[in-house]
Design an enzyme around this catalytic site. Structure first.
Site, short mmCIF file in Angstrom:
data_model
loop_
_atom_site.label_atom_id
_atom_site.label_comp_id
_atom_site.label_asym_id
_atom_site.label_seq_id
_atom_site.Cartn_x
_atom_site.Cartn_y
_atom_site.Cartn_z
N ARG A 15 -65.41 -22.75 -20.24
CA ARG A 15 -64.45 -21.96 -19.44
C ARG A 15 -63.20 -21.61 -20.26
NH1 ARG A 15 -63.26 -25.24 -14.30
NH2 ARG A 15 -63.70 -26.98 -15.69
N GLU A 16 -63.42 -21.31 -21.53
CA GLU A 16 -62.29 -21.02 -22.42
C GLU A 16 -61.44 -19.85 -21.90
OE1 GLU A 16 -65.42 -21.38 -23.27
OE2 GLU A 16 -65.70 -22.26 -25.24
N LYS A 114 -66.41 -9.36 -1.66
CA LYS A 114 -67.59 -9.94 -2.28
C LYS A 114 -68.43 -8.86 -2.92
CE LYS A 114 -67.88 -13.97 0.57
NZ LYS A 114 -67.48 -14.96 -0.44
N GLU A 477 -57.56 -32.58 2.30
CA GLU A 477 -58.77 -32.51 1.45
C GLU A 477 -58.54 -32.95 0.00
OE1 GLU A 477 -61.01 -28.80 1.94
OE2 GLU A 477 -60.31 -28.60 4.00
N HIS A 688 -54.50 -15.87 -1.94
CA HIS A 688 -55.12 -15.67 -3.25
C HIS A 688 -54.12 -15.19 -4.28
CE1 HIS A 688 -58.21 -15.39 -0.15
NE2 HIS A 688 -58.95 -16.06 -1.00
N1 GLN Z 1 -61.30 -25.95 4.48
C1 GLN Z 1 -61.43 -25.31 3.22
C2 GLN Z 1 -60.12 -25.34 2.47
O1 GLN Z 1 -59.11 -25.22 3.04
C3 GLN Z 1 -61.87 -23.88 3.36
C4 GLN Z 1 -61.95 -23.19 2.03
C5 GLN Z 1 -62.56 -21.82 2.06
O2 GLN Z 1 -62.61 -21.18 3.07
N2 GLN Z 1 -63.01 -21.33 0.94
O3 GLN Z 1 -60.10 -25.46 1.28
#
Ligand code: GLN
Ligand code: ZN
Length: 752
Positions: A15-16, A114, A477, A688
């Site tokens: 992944r350079e 996508k 998470e 993003h």
């Molecule tokens: N629960 C995931 C997160 O918050 C959902 C990520 C995603 O939709 N790609 O990272």
């Protein structure tokens, strides 16, 4: 016979490219250093293909961010406000990918979508009346010359005009406005490439594998008739992938293309079409080595296809660019039994060579070794699990009572304020967190140290969420590397690569796990962390799971059982997790289906019969047995589901959050029109990009949502998980979201 590939992964074995670009973004390296890395990677790829014996080698399949964005730069499709920035060309390019916030103004990134039915994302060009196609970019020429200096005459790859115009979005203009300009611009590219010594150009036209309307058809013909008339000495390969071109095949074989690239893997009709007729004056680029899977090619089956196609001029090709698979098995530690069944990008080059040798030189030994692999079943079958699935009843897929009744019960149960605020699940994954996970993996810290670290992170995240006033909290998470891999690690039947990275968008790569055998939950997966988080606060904490369709779509699936069967296996595993969360006091459970839309067949006629008819029930199976009080959320990335809204409603979740900000909340009209019942959290800002939305911006967005959706059904949240963002911008953004929501609530109160 000849071999080639449609394109090769550009991110680098280690992944350079990703790391170099990210360093560049952080001003840790300069543009020269970045270009050096890029140049080295291109050289490596060309030499690799050359040494692997690939006869025709592509160029311009490299990209700093995205090939559609590259094409937009080649053709001057850059909006005026970006053109005007006092920035280098490269920085203007990155501006369209990531937005710009600085002294020279405030510019949003182009929307991202996508790429057909893959997990790759492209940037959507925005064309308006001021747009003029002109050849202003030089990348395609530079890279051709670069390879030539290394002694390799490549076949430059470019997105064709039809697909480019089909993928773009128009403001006060339409595709047909740009036909003439596009033709001249592409012609100019032809001329310049010819002058540089190119023999071939590859024009990628994957949009041809979708259902074509008569105006699509017209557009294609209007573009290509004049374009081909002016190709001069340059040979034109029309390259398609991700399906068959049944709507236009008989035109394609009559138009003066020199080569036709067709997909023999995903294209259901391809073989029949070709076997029926293929002209002798053209070369068939037969996409027979799957560019999307990681399984060894079945040579016997492939050869049968080639023989049936029975074409005079044949080039053996991949079915699509190898961009969609990891680079190599070389650094993987799978057992040799497992490795024997796998092929990543590099290994697929070997398969092209093998197929060439068997087809041309009757290399029986190579064929026999390959046949041996497919001779017996690869894995042992869990017959109990298969029986359980065969015995599922209609009731197993239906939650009771109906949603409207549950909505009343849940409002009573939770007593949340109007426009409840929440986030999608993950909080920033800092270097520190990734390091700790790494140390734990390498046994440098023990379980207790690791748990304490995560607990501490959860505590802090909860405190912070409470402080800023979020209504429904998440644990963050921190224990998860990836929303699919994390679950896969707790399921039987999964195997994991060490370095199997695949580009998802820009510098973001994912490492899809591989479904090797039958899938079952080995032990509870998320219960302990969710329980812990809920025990630390009086507020509600959402349980956070990944749904079966997304787990499937972001894994490399088996091909020896159906996708439906694999998904139901996953659904049963996640169902147990849902029920365990509920039993442990978790009242809101989010089951992410981020990737549900991804594998929607490209042709509408296949949507339900080949996909939704089992994918949506699989999701329902996961939550059908919970109590009415338990609130089920789901999350989908990208709101491109305007056309499947009834199917999304039929998932029967109580709440859905989705990306909407980058696409201007367009989906809201469709939700309204189609009487969407599920409560909705259309993302109020784009995660993003590192840009911080202002309070007034978020307020405007919430107000826009309020105009379309009843306030009792609206949730306020960012448009996706926050794991890829920095801590600072995340905090600033969420604080603005909360404040904006407060102000809108106040405004609603006063209005009443
Ligand atoms: N629960 C995931 C997160 O918050 C959902 C990520 C995603 O939709 N790609 O990272
Ligand atoms: Zn998302």
């Amino acid at each position: 016979m000849t071999t080639t590939v449609i394109g090769f992964p550009r991110i680098g074995e280690k992944r350079e490219l990703k790391f170099a670009i990210e360093k560049y973004f952080k001003y840790k390296i300069n543009q020269d250093e970045l270009t050096q890395t890029a140049r080295k990677l291109r050289k490596n790829n060309w030499q690799l293909l050359y040494q692997a014996g690939i006869d025709e080698i592509p160029s311009n399949d490299f990209s700093y961010y995205d090939q559609v964005l590259d094409t937009a730069f080649l053709f001057n499709l850059v909006p005026e406000n970006v053109q005007k920035l006092q920035l280098s060309d490269l920085d203007k390019y990155f501006t369209l990918a990531r937005g710009y916030q600085g002294k020279q103004g405030n510019i949003l990134a182009w929307p991202m979508k996508k790429w057909f039915n893959t997990n790759y994302h492209y940037l959507v060009p925005q064309l308006d009346q001021k747009t003029h196609f002109k050849v202003t970019g030089t990348k395609i020429f530079n890279e051709f010359n670069e390879a030539k200096k290394l002694g390799i005459t490549t076949r430059p790859v470019l997105i064709g005009p039809f697909t480019l115009l089909k993928l773009s979005e128009y403001h006060n203009s339409e595709a047909s406005d740009f036909i003439d300009e596009a033709i001249s611009a592409y012609q100019e590219v032809f001329t310049k490439l010819t002058a540089s010594g190119a023999y071939w150009i590859q024009l990628d036209e994957p949009s041809l594998v979708k259902d074509l309307s008569s105006s699509d058809y017209q557009l294609f013909i209007q573009l290509y008739k004049p374009l081909l008339a002016a190709k001069g000495g340059l040979k034109v390969l029309l390259q398609t992938y991700f399906g068959d071109v049944r709507d236009i095949y008989y035109d394609l074989i009559q138009l003066p293309f020199d080569g036709l690239g067709l997909d023999f893997v995903e294209g259901k009709e391809t073989l029949n079409l070709v076997a029926n007729s293929f002209p002798n004056d053209k070369i068939l680029f037969a996409g027979v080595v799957n560019g999307k899977n990681i399984w060894k090619n079945n040579y016997e089956k492939t050869l049968a296809k080639l023989h049936k196609a029975n074409v005079e001029n044949l080039v053996i090709n991949t079915s699509c660019s190898l961009l969609h698979v990891p680079i190599t098995l070389e650094h993987e530690r799978f057992s040799s039994d497992i490795k024997a069944h796998l092929a990543f990008a590099k290994e697929k080059l070997g398969e092209l060579e093998d197929l060439d040798n068997i087809y041309e030189k009757q290399d029986q030994k190579k064929l026999a070794i390959n046949q041996e692999l497919f001779f017996r079943p690869r894995v042992k079958r869990d017959s109990k699990l298969h029986a359980q699935i065969a015995n599922l009843k209609a009731d197993d897929f239906v939650r009771q009572p109906v949603r409207s009744a549950r909505e009343i019960i849940q409002k009573e149960e939770f007593k949340l304020p109007l426009l409840p605020t929440t986030t999608i699940g993950s909080f920033p994954q800092t270097k520190e967190i990734r390091n700790i996970r790494k140390q734990f993996r390498r046994h440098e810290i023990d379980q207790e140290q690791y748990n304490n670290f995560i607990k501490n992170k959860i505590d802090k995240a909860l405190k912070w969420q409470e402080n800023i006033g979020l209504d429904v909290l998440v644990h963050g998470e921190f224990e998860r590397n990836d929303m699919v891999e994390y679950f896969g690690q707790h399921l039987s039947g999964y195997i994991f690569s060490k370095k199997g990275w695949v580009q998802s968008y820009g510098t973001r790569c994912v490492k899809p796990p591989i479904i090797w055998g039958d899938v079952k939950r080995i032990h509870p997966i998320t219960i302990e962390w969710s329980k812990y988080a809920q025990s630390q606060t009086k507020k509600l904490v959402k349980g956070m799971l990944t749904g079966p369709v997304t787990i499937l779509n972001w894994s490399f699936p088996r091909e020896d059982i159906s996708l439906r069967e694999s998904t139901l296996q996953l659904a049963l595993a996640i169902q147990r997790e849902v029920l365990d969360l509920e039993a442990n006091g978790i009242k809101i459970i989010q089951i992410d289906e981020a990737a549900l839309r991804e594998k929607l067949p490209l042709r509408k006629s296949d949507w339900y019969s080949e996909y939704l008819n089992w994918a949506i029930p699989a999701f329902r199976l996961v939550h059908s047995k919970v109590k009415p009080q338990t609130q089920i959320h789901t999350h989908m990335c990208y709101s491109e589901f305007t056309d499947i809204i009834p199917a999304i409603d039929a998932m029967d979740a109580d709440v859905i959050s989705f990306e909407a900000s980058r696409s201007n909340l367009k989906i809201l009209d469709s939700l309204k029109k189609q009487h969407f019942e599920t409560e909705v959290g259309p993302g109020v800002y784009d995660i993003h990009s590192p840009r911080i939305p202002s309070i007034s911006e978020v307020k405007a967005t919430i107000n826009q949502i309020l105009r379309k959706i009843d306030s009792s059904k609206i949730w306020v949240n960012p448009d996706c998980g926050l794991k890829t963002r920095g801590v600072k911008e995340t905090k600033a953004s969420l604080i603005n979201v909360i404040e904006a929501t407060r102000e809108v609530r106040q405004q609603l109160k006063e209005g009443n």
